[in-house]
Design an enzyme around this catalytic site. Structure first.
Site, mmCIF file in Angstrom:
data_model
loop_
_atom_site.group_PDB
_atom_site.id
_atom_site.type_symbol
_atom_site.label_atom_id
_atom_site.label_comp_id
_atom_site.label_asym_id
_atom_site.label_seq_id
_atom_site.Cartn_x
_atom_site.Cartn_y
_atom_site.Cartn_z
ATOM 1 N N GLU A 20 -43.503 68.768 27.323
ATOM 2 C CA GLU A 20 -42.452 68.689 26.411
ATOM 3 C C GLU A 20 -42.728 67.666 25.286
ATOM 4 O OE1 GLU A 20 -37.745 68.170 26.272
ATOM 5 O OE2 GLU A 20 -38.656 69.186 28.056
ATOM 6 N N ASP A 21 -43.114 66.475 25.760
ATOM 7 C CA ASP A 21 -43.133 65.324 24.657
ATOM 8 C C ASP A 21 -44.660 64.874 24.289
ATOM 9 O OD1 ASP A 21 -40.615 65.239 24.840
ATOM 10 O OD2 ASP A 21 -40.470 63.544 26.335
#
Length: 746
Positions: free
Chosen positions: A92-93
């Site tokens: 996600e990051d």
């Protein structure tokens, strides 16, 4: 420069120390010792998140480490889950993909990490709710691997523990979503301790003052509770010692959130909550076969000391809850004249109660157990809900809540087979749970040999026989009283199918009618007919014609053949739109731009001009509130605990705005106060005097009923804020005959 290096060093040390703690915790468990794969996952995640800080200022990797610790210690999962927890934010990051994770750590971990990765924004369009979509994705993966949801709960628990560093509007969003979705999920998976902590933390951020007040009152009455606990359990200990059992007795104090919830629903003050203390007896069974018998032996021996409540024996030993929970709950009358709940469980049952499904794996050597069947059933329900596409986010979350988190009831078939159904299920739900054919042809039911309608709500222990008829068809009204996902999905599918055939038939009839009248079946003609019959779309029109609700005739003929149309209509129409369009930009400009990151001040002026007070909960100055900004940037003010606001926080959390009151007793708001007490002559006069004379408050409506010397009623008043309400309630309590005074929703 040296200082910077030192800081980086201390970060490194902090990370290493935290990882070492995780490894030590893992090595202390009974799982296979796969240290190398956990170390590999940690190094990979540490590298990926390098240099990134959390809102609180600590290195980002501390969050995945904390989640991994919760997964290991508090949920009791093994290396696969610990690795997934360490890697849960990498995709996600950072720039790594799920494929990268799969290549390095294999498909299992990659599948879990993928389930935990939020779908990036922008795919949904404006109307859809990103929160609901992500929750749907989480559930989809979870129905393949339950560990996804367990890690997600651990992630949420750590986020809640560190919520203080976020902006207030983010706090309300996360706390609301936690209460609405994650706490019931933790409960449904049997993670009792985590559920309680999630509820308490959500409550603490949404209602800080009330939280502190209850906490202080609990602390003040702790010594008194301890004394009551010791004197209540002393004779029980003597009895259990005689039985020769190895046991421990612990006091369980009701959680702060549960206390507040009870105060709200029962409209009572803290001092009138008498079940703050429960007693838990946890024992080692003499041997595995005797475990169930031991529970009942303990019950028999303690009910000789204290009298049990006849209607409050809960036997979850022979019938475990769907989340695996087993215990025997009895309520006994203590010597001080108060009821005390006693929970009797073995050490194994206690582990299952605290750790839920994860504990089953610990106790299950080799073969499966019946509890797995319950888990399978639950996951199947999730699949059914996800198969039924629901466009509306709030509807979707409601369905999830209704089916997944409801308490269960046990119902029997005519042959005596036991079936588990969600609470509030109707006879119709039961019919569909047995078979779709049975559901779609059912005309009624016999419950305990008595004839009842399909909408009849079932209760635990009912024996249900479904009555059918070949000629019966699914009715649209069924959607109203079907509560389970399966019944609703099947009813919707059958109605949709029928609708399609009606539409086809309607289209054919209309086509023939137009052909006969030598008219074109073009858009403008169909639009004219839609207007004539007040239909929104052509499909609605076809449906009405096909189901014979609309019969085409002279009126339609005249409407279609009327060629000369009114030119004035077009003129006013065109001028109208121009004017409207001219006005629009100015209107927009006059509305001030709102920054969702800042706390919005609700002043006397702005409440009248800019913001709407929600009708559902009718907040007044002094209530804990938040704002919800709709797509037209209109703001509505809700109480934070209002059921509608809770749903909005869980579906459209990014539109929540933190608000604070800044009013100066200039405006009046309507409130409702409930009173109950003993009737006497002149009481009404006293009540009105307290309100009008002493506090100078206007009464809008007074409604009081008396029955056998007891009166109860509702007063509608105009007040400035919560302080006024408190003052009125306190003054009314001073009247001797009044026994209960509380503010209620309308």
């Amino acid at each position: 420069m040296e200082n910077v290096i030192y800081n980086e060093m201390s970060d490194e040390e902090m990370i290493d120390q935290s990882f070492q703690e995780l490894l030590n915790d893992y090595l202390a468990t009974k799982h296979r010792k796969r240290v190398e794969v956990i170390t590999k996952a940690f190094n990979f995640a540490n590298q990926a998140h390098k240099g990134v800080k959390r809102q609180s200022g600590e290195p980002y990797i501390m969050h995945p480490l904390a989640v991994a610790k919760i997964v290991c210690n508090e949920i009791g999962l093994g290396s696969t889950s610990i690795c997934s927890a360490l890697l849960h934010d990498v995709v996600e990051d950072t720039d790594y993909t799920v494929e990268d994770i799969e290549n390095i750590f294999g498909p299992k971990i990659a599948h879990i990490v993928d389930g935990l990765t939020k779908i990036s924004g922008g795919i949904f369009g404006d109307k859809a709710s990103a929160q609901a979509e992500n929750f749907k994705k989480l559930l989809l993966t979870m129905s393949d691997d339950i560990r996804v949801i367990l890690i997600k709960i651990a992630d949420r628990l750590h986020n809640m523990r560190t919520l203080g560093s976020l902006l207030p509007n983010k706090q309300y969003k996360i706390a609301g979503e936690t209460l609405y979705i994650y706490a019931p999920l933790a409960n449904r998976l049997g993670l009792n301790r985590i559920k309680t902590e999630l509820e308490n933390l959500s409550f603490k951020y949404e209602h800080p003052e009330e939280y502190q007040e209850i906490e202080e009152k609990l602390a003040a009455s702790a010594a008194e509770r301890e004394e009551a606990f010791q004197s209540f359990t002393a004779p029980i200990r003597v009895q259990l010692d005689k039985m020769g059992l190895k046991y421990r007795i612990i006091a369980r104090v009701k959680s702060i959130y549960s206390i507040w919830n009870k105060m709200q629903t029962k409209h009572v003050p803290f001092e009138e909550i008498f079940d703050l203390l429960a007693v838990r007896i946890i024992f080692d069974p003499r041997n595995e076969e005797e475990e169930l018998n031991d529970c009942f032996d303990i019950y028999v021996s303690i009910s000789k000391i204290y009298k049990p409540h006849p209607d409050r024996l809960r036997d979850w030993v022979s019938h475990p809850k769907a989340n695996g929970y087993q215990a025997l709950h009895v309520t006994l009358m203590g010597n001080n004249g108060q009821w005390v709940e006693v929970q009797i469980r073995s050490e194994r049952m206690n582990d299952v109660a605290e750790q839920g499904f994860a504990a089953h794996w610990k106790y299950k050597e080799g073969g499966g157990s019946e509890d797995e069947g319950e888990l399978e059933k639950w996951l199947r329900t999730i699949k059914e809900i996800l198969d039924d596409p629901q466009p509306d986010a709030i509807d979707f979350l409601d369905t999830i809540k209704l089916n997944l988190f409801a308490s269960e009831i046990f119902v029997f078939t005519p042959k005596g087979e036991i079936k588990t159904m969600p609470q509030n299920s109707t006879a119709l739900d039961f019919a569909f749970s047995l078979h779709t054919d049975l559901g779609s042809h059912c005309i009624g039911a016999k419950v305990n040999h008595k004839l009842v309608p399909l909408s009849h709500k079932l209760e635990s222990g009912d024996q249900v026989e479904i009555l059918t008829s070949k000629s019966q068809r699914v009715q649209p009204s069924w959607e109203v009283f079907a509560t389970t996902a399966k019944a609703r999905a099947k009813i919707a599918a059958i109605l949709k199918k029928e609708q399609k055939s009606f539409q086809k038939e309607g289209e054919r009839i209309l086509h023939d009618f137009l052909l006969e009248e030598e008219l074109q079946a073009d858009e403008s003609n169909i639009e004219k007919l839609c207007k004539l019959h007040n239909m929104k779309t052509a499909d609605d029109l076809y449906m009405a014609i096909g189901s014979k609700n609309v019969i085409l005739g002279d009126t339609d003929r005249n409407e279609l053949k009327e060629k000369a149309s009114n030119w004035k209509k077009y003129l006013t129409f065109s001028f109208g739109t121009n004017k409207e369009n001219k006005d629009r930009p100015e209107e927009k400009a006059s509305q001030e731009k709102i920054n969702p990151k800042q706390i919005l001040k609700l002043t006397d002026d702005s409440i009248q001009k800019n913001y709407a007070i929600a009708d559902c909960c009718q907040p007044i100055p002094g209530d804990d509130v938040l704002g919800y900004m709709d797509e037209n940037e209109k703001i509505t003010i809700h109480k934070r605990q209002c059921p509608v606001a809770v749903k909005l926080k869980s579906s459209f959390g990014n539109r929540i705005i933190a608000t604070t009151w800044d009013t100066h007793k200039a405006l009046s708001f309507l409130v409702y106060i409930y009173i109950k007490g003993i009737d006497s002559v002149g009481l009404l006069n006293e009540i009105t005097q307290v309100i009008s004379r002493e506090l100078n408050v206007n009464i809008r409506k007074l409604n009081i009923e008396t029955n056998d010397g007891i009166f109860e009623g509702k007063i509608q008043l105009y007040v400035h804020d919560v302080d006024d309400v408190k003052k009125i309630c306190n003054n009314l309590r001073k009247i001797n005959q009044i026994k209960a005074v509380t503010r209620v929703e309308s």
